[in-house]
Scaffold this active site. Structure first.
Site, mmCIF file in Angstrom:
data_model
loop_
_atom_site.group_PDB
_atom_site.id
_atom_site.type_symbol
_atom_site.label_atom_id
_atom_site.label_comp_id
_atom_site.label_asym_id
_atom_site.label_seq_id
_atom_site.Cartn_x
_atom_site.Cartn_y
_atom_site.Cartn_z
ATOM 1 N N ASP A 162 0.884 -1.364 0.049
ATOM 2 C CA ASP A 162 -0.014 -0.204 0.033
ATOM 3 C C ASP A 162 0.919 1.135 -0.071
ATOM 4 O O ASP A 162 1.832 1.467 0.910
ATOM 5 C CB ASP A 162 -0.838 0.071 1.216
ATOM 6 C CG ASP A 162 -1.953 -0.886 1.488
ATOM 7 O OD1 ASP A 162 -2.007 -1.912 0.218
ATOM 8 O OD2 ASP A 162 -2.823 -1.141 2.272
ATOM 9 N N ASP B 144 -15.127 -3.466 -1.381
ATOM 10 C CA ASP B 144 -14.691 -3.099 0.226
ATOM 11 C C ASP B 144 -15.883 -2.776 0.988
ATOM 12 O O ASP B 144 -16.478 -1.988 0.699
ATOM 13 C CB ASP B 144 -13.839 -1.749 0.087
ATOM 14 C CG ASP B 144 -12.585 -2.135 -0.770
ATOM 15 O OD1 ASP B 144 -11.988 -3.013 -0.990
ATOM 16 O OD2 ASP B 144 -12.013 -0.998 -1.277
#
Length: 249
Positions: free
Chosen positions: A8, A129
């Site tokens: 990330d 998500d």
């Protein structure tokens, strides 16, 4: 089953967040390309990258770091974050990204997502998500009214190669995968589902190796790989007999 290590990116560095909160970022490596090489040397074939700044801004924000990873690593890269139009999809695929992940765009512009999947078969995934079953967008800053299964079903027979299901409440918390919700999604659609959020230990790897998880296309590991809770080589060996045919092209 494919095990994806995660990078990330925030301001050019490898970080891990807690429940998607940018204020709770732990920096694990200042050299993303170096981290990608570590993952490659451990035996991984794929790499999952999220441009966190891009997810919030709506456009790519860590291009230099991503391009360096693509230049120095032979891993197949799956990239999400800030990809919200066809030009950006085309640009990343042309640069060597193997598969793009569309999240916010899947909610706001499903026509675009389907067009991208049709133009680039097996190279477009949808990120789902979820926070308490509802789909979050814009770097998880907003929660929509859409149910995760409802969103997934929109993309059946569209050419989408995979669905990446992340339980936001568990992401970065080392609390274990939400396998029940992920398996429920996998049973509701024909598209391969990749589990994400909360993978915390070798016990989770053992759960993924159970016969009931054969329906899954893969899983994403983040913080637990960085802090050594998961032994990469052992985990890969445990899952090596479970290849997901539709998860790669």
């Amino acid at each position: 089953m494919i095990l994806f290590p995660a990078i990330d990116l925030k301001e050019g560095r490898c970080v891990r967040l807690r429940q998607g909160d940018m204020a709770q970022a732990t920096v694990f490596n200042d050299d993303p390309a170096g981290q990608a090489k570590i993952f490659a040397e451990a035996g991984f074939a794929w790499l999952h990258i999220v441009d966190l700044d891009g997810a919030f801004s709506g456009r790519p924000a860590n291009a230099a770091a991503i391009e360096e990873i693509l230049r120095l690593s032979r891993l197949d890269v799956q990239l999400g974050g800030g990809i919200r139009d066809l030009a950006t999809v085309e640009a990343w695929l042309a640069r060597g990204v193997r598969r793009v992940v569309l999240g916010t765009a899947a909610v706001r512009d499903p026509v675009f997502v389907k067009a991208a999947a049709a133009k680039f078969p097996d190279r477009v995934a949808v990120g789902i998500d979820a926070r308490e079953g509802r789909v979050a967008i814009e770097g998880w800053a907003r929660t929509s009214d859409l149910d995760a299964v409802e969103l997934a079903r929109r993309f059946e027979d569209s050419g989408v190669s995979a669905l990446i299901h992340t339980d936001i409440a568990r992401d970065g918390m080392l609390s274990g995968l939400n396998l029940e919700a992920t398996l429920g999604l996998a049973q509701a659609v024909e598209i391969p589902v990749i589990a994400s959020g909360g993978l915390s230990s070798m016990a989770d790897i053992e759960r993924l190796a159970e016969p009931r998880c054969a329906i899954l296309g893969g899983a994403i590991a983040g913080r637990a790989l960085y802090d050594g809770r998961i032994d990469a080589r052992r985990a890969l060996a445990m899952l090596s007999t479970k290849e997901a045919p539709a998860a790669r092209s």
